[in-house]
Design a protein around this motif. Structure first.
Motif, PDB file in Angstrom:
ATOM      1  N   LEU A 127     -13.120 -13.364 -13.309  1.00 46.31           N
ATOM      2  CA  LEU A 127     -14.292 -13.570 -14.175  1.00 46.31           C
ATOM      3  C   LEU A 127     -13.920 -13.411 -15.646  1.00 46.31           C
ATOM      4  N   ALA A 128     -13.091 -12.410 -15.931  1.00 41.59           N
ATOM      5  CA  ALA A 128     -12.674 -12.193 -17.317  1.00 41.59           C
ATOM      6  C   ALA A 128     -11.850 -13.378 -17.824  1.00 41.59           C
ATOM      7  N   ILE A 129     -11.003 -13.906 -16.950  1.00 44.46           N
ATOM      8  CA  ILE A 129     -10.183 -15.062 -17.339  1.00 44.46           C
ATOM      9  C   ILE A 129     -11.072 -16.280 -17.587  1.00 44.46           C
ATOM     10  N   SER A 130     -12.023 -16.509 -16.681  1.00 47.16           N
ATOM     11  CA  SER A 130     -12.948 -17.645 -16.864  1.00 47.16           C
ATOM     12  C   SER A 130     -13.728 -17.491 -18.161  1.00 47.16           C
ATOM     13  N   GLY A 131     -14.144 -16.255 -18.440  1.00 43.43           N
ATOM     14  CA  GLY A 131     -14.886 -16.001 -19.679  1.00 43.43           C
ATOM     15  C   GLY A 131     -14.048 -16.295 -20.910  1.00 43.43           C
ATOM     16  N   SER A 132     -12.780 -15.905 -20.866  1.00 41.25           N
ATOM     17  CA  SER A 132     -11.883 -16.147 -22.018  1.00 41.25           C
ATOM     18  C   SER A 132     -11.688 -17.642 -22.239  1.00 41.25           C
ATOM     19  N   ILE A 133     -11.502 -18.371 -21.141  1.00 40.79           N
ATOM     20  CA  ILE A 133     -11.307 -19.822 -21.280  1.00 40.79           C
ATOM     21  C   ILE A 133     -12.587 -20.488 -21.785  1.00 40.79           C
ATOM     22  N   SER A 134     -13.724 -20.014 -21.299  1.00 39.51           N
ATOM     23  CA  SER A 134     -15.000 -20.551 -21.776  1.00 39.51           C
ATOM     24  C   SER A 134     -15.176 -20.277 -23.274  1.00 39.51           C
ATOM     25  N   ALA A 135     -14.793 -19.072 -23.708  1.00 42.63           N
ATOM     26  CA  ALA A 135     -14.908 -18.728 -25.135  1.00 42.63           C
ATOM     27  C   ALA A 135     -13.989 -19.603 -25.987  1.00 42.63           C
ATOM     28  N   ALA A 136     -12.774 -19.827 -25.478  1.00 41.53           N
ATOM     29  CA  ALA A 136     -11.835 -20.681 -26.229  1.00 41.53           C
ATOM     30  C   ALA A 136     -12.365 -22.107 -26.329  1.00 41.53           C
ATOM     31  N   LEU A 137     -12.929 -22.587 -25.228  1.00 47.36           N
ATOM     32  CA  LEU A 137     -13.490 -23.945 -25.221  1.00 47.36           C
ATOM     33  C   LEU A 137     -14.676 -24.033 -26.183  1.00 47.36           C
ATOM     34  N   TRP A 149      -8.137 -28.081 -30.061  1.00 47.30           N
ATOM     35  CA  TRP A 149      -7.905 -28.022 -28.614  1.00 47.30           C
ATOM     36  C   TRP A 149      -6.777 -27.064 -28.228  1.00 47.30           C
ATOM     37  N   PRO A 150      -5.772 -26.795 -29.118  1.00 50.76           N
ATOM     38  CA  PRO A 150      -4.735 -25.833 -28.718  1.00 50.76           C
ATOM     39  C   PRO A 150      -5.270 -24.434 -28.417  1.00 50.76           C
ATOM     40  N   LEU A 151      -6.508 -24.135 -28.866  1.00 48.01           N
ATOM     41  CA  LEU A 151      -7.095 -22.829 -28.533  1.00 48.01           C
ATOM     42  C   LEU A 151      -7.179 -22.637 -27.023  1.00 48.01           C
ATOM     43  N   LEU A 152      -7.414 -23.742 -26.320  1.00 46.32           N
ATOM     44  CA  LEU A 152      -7.481 -23.677 -24.858  1.00 46.32           C
ATOM     45  C   LEU A 152      -6.126 -23.278 -24.269  1.00 46.32           C
ATOM     46  N   ILE A 153      -5.086 -23.859 -24.834  1.00 44.82           N
ATOM     47  CA  ILE A 153      -3.732 -23.530 -24.356  1.00 44.82           C
ATOM     48  C   ILE A 153      -3.427 -22.063 -24.650  1.00 44.82           C
ATOM     49  N   ALA A 199      -5.606 -19.647 -24.931  1.00 44.96           N
ATOM     50  CA  ALA A 199      -6.395 -18.810 -24.010  1.00 44.96           C
ATOM     51  C   ALA A 199      -5.751 -18.776 -22.634  1.00 44.96           C
ATOM     52  N   LEU A 200      -5.320 -19.938 -22.187  1.00 47.21           N
ATOM     53  CA  LEU A 200      -4.667 -20.025 -20.870  1.00 47.21           C
ATOM     54  C   LEU A 200      -3.397 -19.156 -20.851  1.00 47.21           C
ATOM     55  N   GLY A 201      -2.638 -19.245 -21.934  1.00 48.46           N
ATOM     56  CA  GLY A 201      -1.410 -18.450 -22.037  1.00 48.46           C
ATOM     57  C   GLY A 201      -1.709 -16.963 -22.062  1.00 48.46           C
ATOM     58  N   ALA A 202      -2.717 -16.574 -22.853  1.00 42.49           N
ATOM     59  CA  ALA A 202      -3.069 -15.148 -22.947  1.00 42.49           C
ATOM     60  C   ALA A 202      -3.534 -14.627 -21.593  1.00 42.49           C
ATOM     61  N   CYS A 203      -4.308 -15.451 -20.873  1.00 42.61           N
ATOM     62  CA  CYS A 203      -4.806 -15.031 -19.548  1.00 42.61           C
ATOM     63  C   CYS A 203      -3.641 -14.880 -18.559  1.00 42.61           C
ATOM     64  N   SER A 204      -2.734 -15.852 -18.559  1.00 40.21           N
ATOM     65  CA  SER A 204      -1.581 -15.777 -17.648  1.00 40.21           C
ATOM     66  C   SER A 204      -0.756 -14.530 -17.945  1.00 40.21           C
ATOM     67  N   LEU A 205      -0.547 -14.306 -19.228  1.00 43.55           N
ATOM     68  CA  LEU A 205       0.261 -13.151 -19.656  1.00 43.55           C
ATOM     69  C   LEU A 205      -0.411 -11.842 -19.234  1.00 43.55           C
ATOM     70  N   ALA A 206      -1.708 -11.746 -19.530  1.00 42.74           N
ATOM     71  CA  ALA A 206      -2.434 -10.512 -19.211  1.00 42.74           C
ATOM     72  C   ALA A 206      -2.471 -10.285 -17.703  1.00 42.74           C
ATOM     73  N   TYR A 207      -2.760 -11.352 -16.959  1.00 40.03           N
ATOM     74  CA  TYR A 207      -2.845 -11.240 -15.500  1.00 40.03           C
ATOM     75  C   TYR A 207      -1.496 -10.827 -14.913  1.00 40.03           C
ATOM     76  N   GLY A 208      -0.430 -11.469 -15.391  1.00 40.38           N
ATOM     77  CA  GLY A 208       0.917 -11.163 -14.888  1.00 40.38           C
ATOM     78  C   GLY A 208       1.307  -9.722 -15.185  1.00 40.38           C
TER      79      GLY A 208
END
Lengths: 308, 132
Positions: free
Chosen positions: B84-94, B106-110, B112-121
């Motif tokens: 949910l937190a990841i979805s929220g971050s991507i929604s905020a970036a979008l 549009w790079p904000l999406l990339i 956000a995706l990178g930050a989420c992957s990093l945080a999750y990992g």
């Protein structure tokens, strides 16, 4: 020592770092691999991803989705590094620059030939009746990404070669002397609004972009050919001709659809993904215009009108 | 409890959690209210369509983040908080990209995706090491 289970997480972290680097590079306008074509950049990304997967496979590590994400992130990084998407940062584009070929400077020119190769961005082509002008190229690029423009005059023919990576390019072509244009783009769209009375040939092709043609010829000074093709983009032709012009339009698509709206034109043959139309009185025309349109996945729409 | 079912049929197991998840309904309701509010503001002419879309994505991001936070505080549903937190971050970036201009941002999406992957990992790696 790292356990095999953790490799997936490490790949996920690496993907995250790569995505962040790619995003920052695009936002800050840093393109270290500028000059590589889109296909070369993607090829390198696939190569790197494949090697990483091979190594992981040889080590017997199961990583699944993490490896796919890493491959995607590498592709994104390579594409951004090549500067193929540099045009999509409008606020950072350099103010428009202009290259002008004036009649006064090329008084011996009686024919114009333009060749244009663009990686991404967009190309707009307009005809101009201004007799003091042969060609005007107005473009917007990022600093350091200026196009190369070369020209030569041979036997009264001015040939202009223009090559650019990411660019917004607007061409104004003299419509009062015989001219031909060959243009190709990888990602960019092509839009042309032309009086084709003096046109010899027009060849437009795009890999992923769409092509929109708005052409008008009350008469033709010689026979003309038009070829437009795109793989994924759509193709629209809006054509208006005079009674002395014999026009034939051939449209073909692999998976797209073909729409038509005709006035003064007749359908010679049509079928799934194929259409051939001719203007009325085609056989008795003075000069002929032959247009060939093709797409792979995109749709084709033809509006053709023959005015009396 | 033993699995039930007649002969020849697949056995059915009782649900581990019998009660429906009320938090889901609450936050789904909030998300629908956000959509309705944004659409209404666009319809009334208070916002342009892209601004309304941006507003909806911002509100959706807030809803998703709040949902993630509340779930994180309840051990029952903690496992759902990260997606949910990841979805929220991507929604905020979008939302930010739509608001600022999608063609440029549009790079904000990339990111956000990178930050989420990093945080999750990093989060999962730390959890795995702690468990060991």
């Amino acid at each position: 020592m790292m356990i095999k289970k953790d490799v997936g997480l490490v790949l996920l972290i690496a993907s995250g770092v790569i995505f962040i680097i790619a995003g920052l590079m695009q936002l800050l306008g840093v393109f270290p691999l500028y000059g590589l074509s889109l296909i070369e950049a993607l090829g390198l990304a696939f190569l790197a991803s494949g090697i990483i997967l091979l190594i992981l496979g040889l080590l017997g590590v199961k990583v699944g989705g993490s490896a796919v994400l890493l491959a995607i992130s590498l592709c994104v990084l390579m594409v951004i590094s090549s500067g193929a998407l540099a045009i999509f940062t409008p606020g950072r584009l350099e103010a428009g620059s202009v290259a002008i070929f004036r009649t006064a400077e090329f008084s011996s020119v009686s024919e114009l030939s333009i060749s244009c190769e663009i990686s991404s961005g967009s190309l707009e082509v307009y005809s101009t009746p201004n007799r003091s002008l042969l060609l005007e190229a107005e473009y917007y690029v990022r600093p350091g990404m200026e196009p190369t423009i070369e020209h030569e005059v041979v036997g009264g023919r001015l040939s202009v070669f223009l090559k650019a990576g990411a660019i917004l390019l607007r061409l104004f072509v003299a419509s009062w002397l015989p001219w031909s244009l060959t243009a190709s783009t990888s990602l960019g769209s092509i839009e042309a609004e032309l009086n084709i009375t003096s046109l010899r040939s027009l060849k437009l092709s795009s890999a992923l972009g769409s092509i929109t043609l708005s052409l008008m010829a009350q008469e033709l000074l010689q026979n003309s050919t038009i070829t437009a093709s795109t793989s994924l983009g759509s193709l629209d032709l809006n054509l208006t001709i005079g009674p002395s012009v014999g026009c034939q339009v051939r449209a073909s698509t692999s998976l797209g659809s073909i729409g038509r709206e005709l006035e003064g034109f007749e359908v010679v043959s049509s079928g799934w993904g194929y259409l051939l139309i001719r203007s009325e009185g085609y056989a008795s025309a003075e000069h002929f215009l032959d247009a060939s349109l093709s797409t792979s996945l995109g749709s084709i729409d033809v509006w053709a009108e023959r005015r009396a | 409890m033993a699995p039930s079912g007649q002969a020849g049929e697949l056995p059915t197991f009782p649900r581990v959690v019998e009660k429906a998840d009320p938090i889901s309904y609450f936050f789904l309701g909030l998300a629908i209210v956000s959509l309705g509010l944004s659409a209404l503001m666009a319809q009334l002419g208070l916002l342009k369509p892209l601004e309304a879309l941006s507003l909806f994505l911002w509100l959706l991001a807030l809803v998703l983040w709040l949902d993630a936070l509340i779930r994180y505080l309840r051990p029952w549903t903690r496992h759902k908080s990260m997606p949910l937190a990841i979805s929220g971050s991507i929604s905020a970036a979008l939302a930010a990209a739509v608001f600022l201009g999608l063609t440029a941002w549009w790079p904000l999406l990339i990111l956000a995706l990178g930050a989420c992957s990093l945080a999750y990992g990093l989060f999962k790696l730390r959890a795995a090491r702690t468990a060991r």
